[in-house]
Every structure is written in C-alpha cells, then in structure tokens.
Scaffold this motif. Sequence first.
Motif, PDB file in Angstrom:
ATOM      1  N   THR A  22      61.379  13.433 141.047  1.00 49.67           N
ATOM      2  CA  THR A  22      61.544  14.888 141.194  1.00 49.67           C
ATOM      3  C   THR A  22      60.832  15.606 140.052  1.00 49.67           C
ATOM      4  O   THR A  22      60.586  15.027 138.997  1.00 49.67           O
ATOM      5  CB  THR A  22      63.036  15.284 141.181  1.00 49.67           C
ATOM      6  N   TYR A  23      60.525  16.865 140.293  1.00 47.43           N
ATOM      7  CA  TYR A  23      59.940  17.729 139.262  1.00 47.43           C
ATOM      8  C   TYR A  23      60.429  19.149 139.485  1.00 47.43           C
ATOM      9  O   TYR A  23      60.924  19.482 140.572  1.00 47.43           O
ATOM     10  CB  TYR A  23      58.406  17.647 139.251  1.00 47.43           C
ATOM     11  N   VAL A  24      60.298  19.972 138.470  1.00 47.09           N
ATOM     12  CA  VAL A  24      60.763  21.360 138.507  1.00 47.09           C
ATOM     13  C   VAL A  24      59.567  22.293 138.416  1.00 47.09           C
ATOM     14  O   VAL A  24      58.649  22.065 137.621  1.00 47.09           O
ATOM     15  CB  VAL A  24      61.756  21.635 137.355  1.00 47.09           C
ATOM     16  N   VAL A  25      59.600  23.355 139.229  1.00 44.33           N
ATOM     17  CA  VAL A  25      58.558  24.382 139.214  1.00 44.33           C
ATOM     18  C   VAL A  25      59.201  25.713 138.847  1.00 44.33           C
ATOM     19  O   VAL A  25      60.201  26.117 139.453  1.00 44.33           O
ATOM     20  CB  VAL A  25      57.858  24.501 140.589  1.00 44.33           C
ATOM     21  N   LEU A  26      58.648  26.388 137.832  1.00 47.69           N
ATOM     22  CA  LEU A  26      59.082  27.729 137.432  1.00 47.69           C
ATOM     23  C   LEU A  26      58.050  28.724 137.938  1.00 47.69           C
ATOM     24  O   LEU A  26      56.849  28.531 137.719  1.00 47.69           O
ATOM     25  CB  LEU A  26      59.180  27.831 135.915  1.00 47.69           C
ATOM     26  N   VAL A  62      63.370  29.119 139.985  1.00 52.45           N
ATOM     27  CA  VAL A  62      63.327  27.731 139.530  1.00 52.45           C
ATOM     28  C   VAL A  62      63.471  26.882 140.793  1.00 52.45           C
ATOM     29  O   VAL A  62      64.415  27.079 141.564  1.00 52.45           O
ATOM     30  CB  VAL A  62      64.476  27.425 138.550  1.00 52.45           C
ATOM     31  N   GLU A  63      62.539  25.961 141.009  1.00 52.68           N
ATOM     32  CA  GLU A  63      62.571  25.119 142.209  1.00 52.68           C
ATOM     33  C   GLU A  63      62.595  23.643 141.807  1.00 52.68           C
ATOM     34  O   GLU A  63      61.899  23.240 140.873  1.00 52.68           O
ATOM     35  CB  GLU A  63      61.340  25.364 143.083  1.00 52.68           C
ATOM     36  N   LEU A  64      63.386  22.858 142.520  1.00 48.76           N
ATOM     37  CA  LEU A  64      63.425  21.407 142.338  1.00 48.76           C
ATOM     38  C   LEU A  64      62.723  20.777 143.537  1.00 48.76           C
ATOM     39  O   LEU A  64      63.063  21.074 144.687  1.00 48.76           O
ATOM     40  CB  LEU A  64      64.875  20.913 142.252  1.00 48.76           C
TER      41      LEU A  64
END
Length: 193
Positions: A22-26, A62-64
């Motif tokens: 997984t990764y996070v996008v701001l 904020v997206e996972l």
Amino acid sequence: MELLSVKVKKGRLDKAAEAFDTYVVLKVQNLKGTTIDRRGSEPCWEQDFLFEIGAGEKGFTVELWKKGLLWDRILGVLWIPFSSVEHATEEGPGAWWMLHSKVIKNGTEIQGTRTPTSHELLLDIYFAIPFDMNEDLDYKGCNRGMLLQGTKDSHKDTYNGLSSLESGLSMLENKIRSETDGQLFLQSVLTEK
C-alpha cells in the motif's frame, strides 16, 4: 501563504492487507505527494511532505492505495479541512484518522467523506511557524489574529523607542546650536574690538 507540514507515519489496515503493498497519496490544491510502497497490515512510511497553501483553500485529501499488478485500487480516502489544522513549530506525535469509502461533493468541490472503512492512518499535520518568529512565545494552536496582534505590539514598542531616541537627539541638536551660536556671538564681539 502558509506552509502545511504533513508526516505520514503509520497505518492500521485490515488483515487482508498482509498480502499486498500500500501507499498514501496526498492531494493539496493542484499538487500531489506519494509515499513509497509498504507491505503488510501495519505499514510504516515515516515520510514528510511540505505544501504552500494559498488563500481561499478549504482542505486536502489523503488517499490509501493498494498496489496492483495491472492497476492500483483505492482502499480509503479522507478529507481534512484546513480549519482543523493547528499552527506549530515542530513535529508532534500525530493522530489516528479513520479512512472512508465515499467522498461528499458539492459540484466539483469536496466537502467531506463518509462510510468508514477498517483502515486508519497515523498522520502529523500542522501549519509550520516560520523560524524567525519570536521563539519564547507558544504558537501551538494560535490563530492568525493572535500572531498579528503580537507583531503589532512589537512594532508599537519599536516606534515608542524611536520616539524617545528622536526627542533625545532633538534636545542634543538644540544644545549644540545654542553653544555654536554663543561661540559665534563671542567671536564677533572679539573681532570688533
């Protein structure tokens, strides 16, 4: 213009996340920041992001994301209003945020999120106070009006100090003039004799 600091620390994901990355996008205004991929149900990113925020902006998302073989899939989203972000001079412990599966919009503008998922992110979010501000005052949680009020008072003190200095210089200048005038008068009297 304000400087938004976001540190993506950790995640608590459901057990199914053990098998994938997984990764996070701001997403802040037209800018985007992305963390590296991490595997497991308790990923640890510990990545810092800084964004300049213009006037009139209301919040950011904020997206996972789950990394896929052909394409990636979103697991959760969160909308954070800037009105809930505090001012600080340094990083704090952060707070756990529950991610949601649906975005609430008014036209094209995001208003919030709903329908909680089983995923949480530990984020440390704050507006950074510039280093050149007075360090012996505690700015954490203060608003712009308080900052400006402190600035106004310090300018007032500077003005008062200058006024005292100017009046002292003015008295010294008058004294020099009177002494010079007295010397010129005495010199003219002596030359007449």
